[in-house]
Design an enzyme around this catalytic site. Structure first.
Site, PDB file in Angstrom:
ATOM      1  N   ASP A 227      82.701  35.761 -20.947  1.00  0.00           N
ATOM      2  CA  ASP A 227      83.697  34.480 -20.832  1.00  0.00           C
ATOM      3  C   ASP A 227      85.144  34.895 -21.975  1.00  0.00           C
ATOM      4  O   ASP A 227      84.755  34.947 -22.776  1.00  0.00           O
ATOM      5  CB  ASP A 227      83.203  33.300 -21.488  1.00  0.00           C
ATOM      6  CG  ASP A 227      83.630  32.535 -21.584  1.00  0.00           C
ATOM      7  OD1 ASP A 227      84.127  31.913 -20.756  1.00  0.00           O
ATOM      8  OD2 ASP A 227      83.213  31.524 -22.321  1.00  0.00           O
TER       9      ASP A 227
ATOM     10  N   GLU B 154      85.298  36.175 -15.949  1.00  0.00           N
ATOM     11  CA  GLU B 154      85.849  34.490 -15.538  1.00  0.00           C
ATOM     12  C   GLU B 154      87.148  34.442 -14.557  1.00  0.00           C
ATOM     13  O   GLU B 154      88.134  34.763 -15.272  1.00  0.00           O
ATOM     14  CB  GLU B 154      85.500  33.588 -16.641  1.00  0.00           C
ATOM     15  CG  GLU B 154      85.753  31.284 -16.532  1.00  0.00           C
ATOM     16  CD  GLU B 154      85.793  30.693 -17.271  1.00  0.00           C
ATOM     17  OE1 GLU B 154      84.501  30.574 -17.565  1.00  0.00           O
ATOM     18  OE2 GLU B 154      86.579  30.342 -17.587  1.00  0.00           O
TER      19      GLU B 154
ATOM     20  N   ASP C 195      79.794  30.222 -25.582  1.00  0.00           N
ATOM     21  CA  ASP C 195      80.087  31.336 -24.503  1.00  0.00           C
ATOM     22  C   ASP C 195      79.701  31.906 -23.865  1.00  0.00           C
ATOM     23  O   ASP C 195      79.857  32.836 -23.677  1.00  0.00           O
ATOM     24  CB  ASP C 195      81.338  31.958 -25.584  1.00  0.00           C
ATOM     25  CG  ASP C 195      82.594  30.679 -25.998  1.00  0.00           C
ATOM     26  OD1 ASP C 195      83.784  30.715 -25.979  1.00  0.00           O
ATOM     27  OD2 ASP C 195      81.818  29.778 -27.661  1.00  0.00           O
TER      28      ASP C 195
END
Lengths: 194, 194
Positions: free
Chosen positions: A9, A70, A143
């Site tokens: 992330d 992501e 996260d």
């Protein structure tokens, strides 16, 4: 065949990293989870160097067979999106240097894969990640949980017959049912869209 | 003292690179100029790898003492800005791996530095770059000329008594940079929080 997926992330201040193993017909297991932090007062190139070196160390230690990242959109969070994209460039480079392909997934794809619901909030995602990986508590910070969710999303999309063999249910639904059977309580019950 | 600056105009399809030398009290000279190209049909991580490896080769061959990079804004070119930002992450990382600081300059800062006019068009910038470096023709494509313009902008801003005797760094900025350089050794080792 076991797939080991590193989910990332991306972020300059906190970059979530999570590694899971998934063998066909078996439940996903947690290998490693954490956050790479860099001080906001450091020069941008020094921050990216820290993240790049930490990613190299993690890939050397755990030898993932795939990387999930992501997909960043310019439309969101204009203030931080450039730093996030620069970090994602560093992640993509680290993977390519090892000959690893990178799967890019949008936040709603990840949420849908893990909770069955593309608009799930961060708490629901973290709770479902904890259930799927049989953890005592949701991973923190968010996260770290998001990085594991990315890894799960990528592993499930990549294994043709999904966990539990070929069925008409999605991996998320299967994981949900398995979690239900295990009888665990969750503080934030994720919804399933049907 | 001669400053050798590598300017990079980041882009996935065409990444402009230009290197100039600037000695105090002397005119800037061209060292190298070119464009790194990657095929649009290649996977994103492979494209970034090509750019990263080419940048490494250029830095190894020419040993720049500073790197100048265009500051990317999320507001512009939404369709391509994420790729541009990912490339800039790769450039920043390559510089940091060599201990080089990176100067970020906006397009209008670069245009103003080279042409005296912050809204100059690409043709004017290329023509002025050719004039400053005493080239027979403007560098092509525009990405190559922009990379040289970035390098010139950075060299002029960074050399305390640069061409024309003017300086754009204040004594405080110079002192800060010296302190930053000497402080690098004492940086705390980055943590991987779990």
């Amino acid at each position: 065949m076991t797939v080991r997926v590193l989910g990332v992330d991306p972020g300059l201040t906190r970059c979530g990293v999570g590694i899971i193993d998934l063998a066909q017909g078996r439940a996903a297991t947690l290998v490693e989870v954490g956050v790479i932090r860099t001080p906001p007062d450091l020069a941008l190139e020094r921050r990216l160097l820290i993240i790049g070196e930490q990613l190299d160390a993690i890939m050397n230690e755990f030898s993932p067979s795939a990387v999930a990242l992501e997909r960043v959109f310019a439309q969101h969070n204009l203030r931080t999106v450039m730093g996030t994209a620069q970090v994602s460039g560093v992640v993509l480079l680290a993977a390519a240097r090892r000959g690893l392909a990178v799967g890019l997934h949008t936040p709603s794809e990840v949420k849908a894969a893990v909770t069955g619901y593309g608009s799930a909030d961060k708490k629901q995602v973290a709770a479902m990640v904890a259930r799927i990986l049989r953890l005592d508590a949701p991973p923190e910070p968010a996260d770290a949980a998001d990085a594991l969710a990315l890894a799960l999303c990528h592993a499930w999309r990549g294994i043709p017959s999904g966990i539990g063999g070929a069925t008409s249910t999605t991996p998320a639904q299967q994981a949900w049912r398995a979690a239900e059977r295990s009888g665990r309580k969750s503080e934030a019950a994720p919804r399933l869209d049907t």
